[in-house]
Enzyme design. Sequence first.
Site, PDB file in Angstrom:
ATOM      1  N   ASN A 597     -49.457 -28.882   8.709  1.00  0.00           N
ATOM      2  CA  ASN A 597     -48.527 -29.233   9.782  1.00  0.00           C
ATOM      3  C   ASN A 597     -47.326 -28.291   9.786  1.00  0.00           C
ATOM      4  OD1 ASN A 597     -47.407 -31.389  11.781  1.00  0.00           O
ATOM      5  ND2 ASN A 597     -45.747 -31.100  10.332  1.00  0.00           N
ATOM      6  N   GLU A 598     -47.125 -27.590  10.904  1.00  0.00           N
ATOM      7  CA  GLU A 598     -45.933 -26.777  11.159  1.00  0.00           C
ATOM      8  C   GLU A 598     -45.595 -25.837  10.006  1.00  0.00           C
ATOM      9  OE1 GLU A 598     -42.648 -29.118  12.502  1.00  0.00           O
ATOM     10  OE2 GLU A 598     -43.659 -29.776  14.326  1.00  0.00           O
ATOM     11  N   MET A 599     -46.620 -25.281   9.386  1.00  0.00           N
ATOM     12  CA  MET A 599     -46.375 -24.382   8.263  1.00  0.00           C
ATOM     13  C   MET A 599     -46.183 -22.931   8.724  1.00  0.00           C
ATOM     14  SD  MET A 599     -49.530 -24.304   9.250  1.00  0.00           S
ATOM     15  CE  MET A 599     -50.020 -25.959   8.812  1.00  0.00           C
TER      16      MET A 599
END
Length: 863
Positions: A597-599
């Site tokens: 997630n959103e890395m």
Amino acid sequence: MGKKNLFLFLSLGFLLVFSIVDFGYAFAESEEQLITPDQEINRQIQGIDITTIDFFGFKPDRDGLKVLPVLKPGWTWLAAKNVRYKNRNISFFWYNGYIYTDSDLKSNFRRRKSKRDVSYLVKSNSFHIAFQSESGKDSELLIFIASPERKQVEITIDKSLVGIEKRLVYNLNAGEAKFIRIASAADRPEWMPMYFRQEKVLRKKVSLNSEWKFCKDDVLNAQLQSTGDARWESVTLPHSWNATDIFDNRNFNDGLDIYSSYWRGICWYRKQFGLSEEYKGKRIFVEFDAANQVADAWLNGVYLGKHIGGYLGFHFDVSDIVRFDEQNLLAVRVDNRYNYDIPPHIADFDMMGGITRDVRLNVTENVSVNSIKITAPDVTRKDALVKVVTEIRNDFNDAMDIMLVTNIVDADGFIVASLESAETVEKNSMRIFQQQSGTISYPKLWSPYEPNLYTVYSHVYIGDSLIDVFESPLGFRWFEFDAQKGFFLNGEYLKLRGVNLHQDRFGMGSAVPDSLRIKDIGLLKNMGINFVRLAHYPHDPCLLDECDRLGIIVWEEIPYVNTTGREKFIENTKNMMLEMIHRDRNHPSVVFWGIGNEMAMESLAKTETPYIKRTLMALNDIAHKEDPTRFTVQAHNDVIDPSIIKITDVIGFNRYFGWYNGTFGDFGKVMDEIHKEQPDLKILISEYGAGAKRGYHVEEPKRFDFSEEYQLLFHKRYLKQINERPWIGGSAVWNGCDFASQAKTGNIPRINQKGIIDYKRIPKDTYYFYQSRWTEKPMIYIVSHTWKYRKGAKEEKKKIRVLSNCDAVELFLDGKSLGNRKKQRGFNWEVKFHSGENRLNAVGKKNGIAVTDGLRIFYEVLE
């Protein structure tokens, strides 16, 4: 003389503070100052070019400046003040995985940029930096304080910063740093803390949840019986040492919110237990469902091993270590400190420490099922096949001739297929048994409407003796995802209607008993969900069992969130992916394996891109290799490299137009542009939401007011746009329930309030909005049951809204009808209240079933 250096930062939704340190010598406020937890190093680095100091990782980059700290063992912070670069001064500090700065720095850590340096308005007897920012409803001061020696640190804050002159006092140990966040109370008017079963059970599950001893300290030799624990705290598992320290009673005692991070460190648990003689000669395993985030275990002083990662189970074979003639001592050292090698580094949730899930003994015979993998690769409405791969372990010192009988049993107890295999398993080894059923005619399909479950019973025989029975779930279903048409289950279009869910609860932290976890998912099922994203880590196994039973499709993911590390980090992340798939691959509810997630945010340094892509590609490959029957998925808001979103089968977009930026209408426009430019993308909306405090109401809702009215408006607008686009396969509200987040402010500090159910599990108005859109069982709700006291001018009319899935609704005031409204036009009335008590009643009917709701409003007429 003490040197002062205060750093203060505020960013939309995230507020943080810096620590103060005393160097033992004086220098001017404008001089460059470099600080670490080591006093001797502090003396050595003063006046040295920061670009030559490796652990700061500060150097020019063609994209700007880059800071990639590499901290020495035991360090949790460092700071730099007035570093000179191209005719300007730059200040920043690193704390607990975050970089805070007043400049355009790049970093692989989560970066927070503040508005202005106000250090000159903050005085202290130690090192400090101070920054102030303003955004939306937030107006706050962030302070970082640190001290190289043990001392009492005093801070005085100028009246111009927070409305009053404020003095704070802290006792700091040598090398200790502290966050302080102060928010103006004037901007937040309200605060709240916040078939056939065997009669004989062959496997024995012995709970070890009770009568533990706990010490919030890293005790030397705590694994030894000779180390006393009489003064340790008595606790019951699940347990977290962060169950309550995510809140701060000073919220009540001051007119300001003073923010400190929840405590992260090393603690010990010890459990004494005896064993029955009946278990002699058997295999005995101690099983943990989770301990956050690094756990080392000992039994009777013998080291069992280490587990890395706070959200998946692990076990140890203790057969040769347990004692039957005396008490056994199980000791566990748990560490939830920031660790660069372990995901997540930082995230919008609290990484609470403790043995946060159940612990048990699992007692088996010396021949038993070690693991099982079940697939139904070719399911139709007319027939299905089942493949079963079973790993049998033999712990005898002789080879054993094993018969494996696998029965597939439906919900009514009928055996629909029986598979037999005979193999020799060598001594002290394991062997794989591969089995496939014949055609199973007209299988009962699993779906949200009819969650038909089968059970696979694995029976292990030696000769005529039944040695082990192992149970696994099975559901027959198939699914597809068309980039133009959306998601299909069992050949039928299905719009995924869901929520994200975090695991923590008020007063418990992440240590929540199974019964309450099951209650949570049941509450959401009653709202009408058919889909849940288990954010941002694997949840308790009981939740997967319940999703199987209720027919809820699951997106399950590992805690790869926001940032990427290097080799050890990548290996740990890959191992978490393997552990998650091996644990949950037999659950029919699981359809999506989430790899992160959103890395890959745009704010990261471009040097991170190769590591991000390498990690994501490795995780995607693991998921496809271990389980090619399911989709892989990742979630993003913005991405540093657009090619990243095509790594997985499905892409989830996190969208907050109308909250963090833009307007509601921007959501549809942006999604249409993406769909037009990349028509091959299989798209889910993985997050969308707005914060609200339950019971906080306004007449004219606005962005960031945290009213229930604005949250309801937000979700009404988003749901309409999502439903208008069939190629959006589904969506997950952020969030199902409020959850703890140290960085959030809102009007309840340290709580992410985007839940449509509050932290104590009481629904907000938006819950009933979704229930009115997503359920068939007749329901009705007058908005809002928490707005009972209202006021207005004489003859003024107030808007009253009713949420219902009925075809028509009639509203009554003090027994007098105010008229019928049809579903197509919405259930809204303009009501003129009289002074005193007003009784509202709403009546609706659906499929011949009448439902009612009542509300008493106490009204004050303003003269």
